[in-house]
Design a protein around this motif. Sequence first.
Motif, PDB file in Angstrom:
ATOM      1  N   GLY A   1      47.401 -19.178  15.460  1.00 49.92           N
ATOM      2  CA  GLY A   1      46.570 -20.252  15.970  1.00 49.92           C
ATOM      3  C   GLY A   1      46.484 -20.301  17.470  1.00 49.92           C
ATOM      4  N   ASP A   2      47.250 -19.446  18.179  1.00 48.54           N
ATOM      5  CA  ASP A   2      47.180 -19.439  19.639  1.00 48.54           C
ATOM      6  C   ASP A   2      45.799 -18.991  20.109  1.00 48.54           C
ATOM      7  N   SER A   3      45.445 -19.392  21.342  1.00 50.45           N
ATOM      8  CA  SER A   3      44.062 -19.284  21.804  1.00 50.45           C
ATOM      9  C   SER A   3      43.717 -17.959  22.473  1.00 50.45           C
ATOM     10  N   GLY A   4      44.713 -17.190  22.900  1.00 51.00           N
ATOM     11  CA  GLY A   4      44.426 -15.975  23.639  1.00 51.00           C
ATOM     12  C   GLY A   4      43.981 -16.215  25.063  1.00 51.00           C
ATOM     13  N   ALA A   5      44.162 -17.452  25.556  1.00 52.43           N
ATOM     14  CA  ALA A   5      43.821 -17.781  26.944  1.00 52.43           C
ATOM     15  C   ALA A   5      45.015 -17.496  27.854  1.00 52.43           C
ATOM     16  N   ILE A   6      44.731 -17.344  29.139  1.00 56.27           N
ATOM     17  CA  ILE A   6      45.811 -17.163  30.114  1.00 56.27           C
ATOM     18  C   ILE A   6      46.617 -18.454  30.209  1.00 56.27           C
TER      19      ILE A   6
ATOM     20  N   THR B   1      41.339 -22.600  25.046  1.00 57.25           N
ATOM     21  CA  THR B   1      41.880 -23.145  26.287  1.00 57.25           C
ATOM     22  C   THR B   1      43.332 -22.790  26.547  1.00 57.25           C
ATOM     23  N   THR B   2      43.728 -22.968  27.801  1.00 55.72           N
ATOM     24  CA  THR B   2      45.116 -22.773  28.193  1.00 55.72           C
ATOM     25  C   THR B   2      46.023 -23.868  27.643  1.00 55.72           C
ATOM     26  N   SER B   3      45.419 -24.974  27.188  1.00 55.64           N
ATOM     27  CA  SER B   3      46.181 -26.015  26.497  1.00 55.64           C
ATOM     28  C   SER B   3      46.347 -25.692  25.014  1.00 55.64           C
ATOM     29  N   ASN B   4      45.840 -24.522  24.620  1.00 57.71           N
ATOM     30  CA  ASN B   4      46.020 -23.930  23.295  1.00 57.71           C
ATOM     31  C   ASN B   4      45.185 -24.579  22.204  1.00 57.71           C
ATOM     32  N   THR B   5      43.997 -25.072  22.561  1.00 57.14           N
ATOM     33  CA  THR B   5      43.018 -25.418  21.543  1.00 57.14           C
ATOM     34  C   THR B   5      42.109 -24.212  21.331  1.00 57.14           C
ATOM     35  N   SER B   6      41.711 -23.965  20.092  1.00 57.55           N
ATOM     36  CA  SER B   6      40.955 -22.758  19.753  1.00 57.55           C
ATOM     37  C   SER B   6      39.752 -23.093  18.895  1.00 57.55           C
ATOM     38  N   ASN B   7      38.551 -23.011  19.481  1.00 49.64           N
ATOM     39  CA  ASN B   7      37.337 -23.089  18.679  1.00 49.64           C
ATOM     40  C   ASN B   7      37.060 -21.767  17.970  1.00 49.64           C
ATOM     41  N   ILE B   8      37.508 -20.677  18.578  1.00 48.98           N
ATOM     42  CA  ILE B   8      37.361 -19.346  17.994  1.00 48.98           C
ATOM     43  C   ILE B   8      38.731 -18.911  17.476  1.00 48.98           C
ATOM     44  N   VAL B   9      38.831 -18.673  16.185  1.00 50.07           N
ATOM     45  CA  VAL B   9      40.110 -18.264  15.606  1.00 50.07           C
ATOM     46  C   VAL B   9      40.360 -16.798  15.960  1.00 50.07           C
ATOM     47  N   VAL B  10      41.495 -16.545  16.597  1.00 47.35           N
ATOM     48  CA  VAL B  10      41.815 -15.192  17.052  1.00 47.35           C
ATOM     49  C   VAL B  10      43.245 -14.825  16.655  1.00 47.35           C
TER      50      VAL B  10
ATOM     51  N   GLY C   1      52.900 -19.646  41.189  1.00 49.08           N
ATOM     52  CA  GLY C   1      52.040 -19.758  40.024  1.00 49.08           C
ATOM     53  C   GLY C   1      50.699 -20.358  40.407  1.00 49.08           C
ATOM     54  N   TYR C   2      49.647 -19.989  39.670  1.00 48.17           N
ATOM     55  CA  TYR C   2      48.294 -20.367  40.037  1.00 48.17           C
ATOM     56  C   TYR C   2      47.694 -21.492  39.200  1.00 48.17           C
ATOM     57  N   TYR C   3      48.081 -21.637  37.929  1.00 50.62           N
ATOM     58  CA  TYR C   3      47.274 -22.469  37.036  1.00 50.62           C
ATOM     59  C   TYR C   3      47.980 -23.646  36.373  1.00 50.62           C
ATOM     60  N   ARG C   4      49.292 -23.702  36.365  1.00 54.71           N
ATOM     61  CA  ARG C   4      49.952 -24.730  35.568  1.00 54.71           C
ATOM     62  C   ARG C   4      50.514 -25.854  36.439  1.00 54.71           C
ATOM     63  N   HIS C   5      49.626 -26.502  37.180  1.00 55.05           N
ATOM     64  CA  HIS C   5      50.057 -27.577  38.056  1.00 55.05           C
ATOM     65  C   HIS C   5      49.418 -28.914  37.674  1.00 55.05           C
ATOM     66  N   SER C   6      48.133 -28.949  37.456  1.00 53.34           N
ATOM     67  CA  SER C   6      47.445 -30.133  36.965  1.00 53.34           C
ATOM     68  C   SER C   6      46.020 -29.726  36.650  1.00 53.34           C
ATOM     69  N   GLY C   7      45.382 -30.474  35.752  1.00 55.93           N
ATOM     70  CA  GLY C   7      44.058 -30.058  35.322  1.00 55.93           C
ATOM     71  C   GLY C   7      44.122 -29.032  34.213  1.00 55.93           C
ATOM     72  N   LEU C   8      45.001 -28.023  34.359  1.00 52.42           N
ATOM     73  CA  LEU C   8      45.280 -27.011  33.341  1.00 52.42           C
ATOM     74  C   LEU C   8      43.997 -26.398  32.784  1.00 52.42           C
ATOM     75  N   VAL C   9      43.307 -25.643  33.648  1.00 50.45           N
ATOM     76  CA  VAL C   9      42.090 -24.955  33.230  1.00 50.45           C
ATOM     77  C   VAL C   9      42.264 -23.457  33.474  1.00 50.45           C
ATOM     78  N   ALA C  10      42.343 -22.692  32.394  1.00 46.30           N
ATOM     79  CA  ALA C  10      42.338 -21.227  32.432  1.00 46.30           C
ATOM     80  C   ALA C  10      41.804 -20.792  31.070  1.00 46.30           C
ATOM     81  N   ASP C  11      40.532 -21.060  30.834  1.00 49.86           N
ATOM     82  CA  ASP C  11      39.943 -21.021  29.501  1.00 49.86           C
ATOM     83  C   ASP C  11      38.879 -19.927  29.402  1.00 49.86           C
ATOM     84  N   TRP C  12      38.502 -19.598  28.158  1.00 50.62           N
ATOM     85  CA  TRP C  12      37.397 -18.668  27.934  1.00 50.62           C
ATOM     86  C   TRP C  12      36.601 -19.134  26.719  1.00 50.62           C
ATOM     87  N   GLY C  13      35.336 -18.694  26.659  1.00 50.47           N
ATOM     88  CA  GLY C  13      34.529 -19.166  25.547  1.00 50.47           C
ATOM     89  C   GLY C  13      33.249 -18.380  25.352  1.00 50.47           C
TER      90      GLY C  13
END
Length: 322
Positions: free
Chosen positions: A46-51, A86-95, A60-72
Amino acid sequence: MTRSKTYFDWWAAWVLLTCAPMGLSAGTFSLTNGQLTLEVLGDTIGDSGAIYEATLGTVGYYRHSGLVADWGVQYGTNIGTFNLNTTSNTSNIVVGVTNPPGKIVVAGTLSMLGFPPITLERVYELVSGVNVVRIQTTITNIGNDPANVVYFDTYDPDQGVPLSLTFTTVNDVFSVATASGTALAGRASAPGTPAYTVIMGGLDSGMRVGFGGGSSPFDLGINDGMELNTFMATPYDPNGATADIGIAVGVSLALPAGQSVTYTYYQAYGPTFDAALADFVTALGGPAGGGIIPEPTTLALASVGLVLLSLPCYRSTRKLCR
């Protein structure tokens, strides 16, 4: 709708970071060259495959606030087909995500009523000898009709935070000559010293690179189909402005029935803009002379300047300027 840096964001970031040692967050696969470490969500079903994070040294570049490192992915401009992992591990596309030697592979199938099904294989690799991530994706139309697919990545770099600076970055879109051709890229640099930087872009002629803010409808990240459509139609270039905004990279791909298209872009990381740029250019085959290509507005200003400089040389006696 935009994602803002609220108290909730801080609380969510604290939970993600502090719960990781207890195994409550999703696991990651990682790649490292000793300087740059890339973590991708992927060792749990169920993981999203996002960074999840990119870290250069200790920054570190992305895990401070806002948490945006997504693909779609979206089918054309149809906002009802917008899908985001998303980097918050929601997945609209099952991978499914695997970690063969030297790479992380994200693979899945997207099937939506009324549209040709497609398969995706997204591969993360570190380019040898430089601090660069190569993200190469092959999308295959397994349906019976042609498809147009918009494929995108969206990030909110905040590398200034661990440097005791701010959430803001210095942001710009530019073109640069490389041995493989002219690359389009965007850069986000910490607003101080050291100016840790990420550069994202590539050689694809249909690529779009832009930022949130300004004329763009998104702020930190692309959240829906309307924001994606506007970004693809009119990507925003801040022209070096300092702001807390996200960066996005996208491409529109035409897929005949039964055919595949492979798309590649790069992320270069460095402790300065020059260091990141040198690695970015090296990853694309090396320099080709000329370096960064001036933007049209820059060329126009330069032309005006030359005209103004030439005015004192004009004399009614038509003497030569010396």
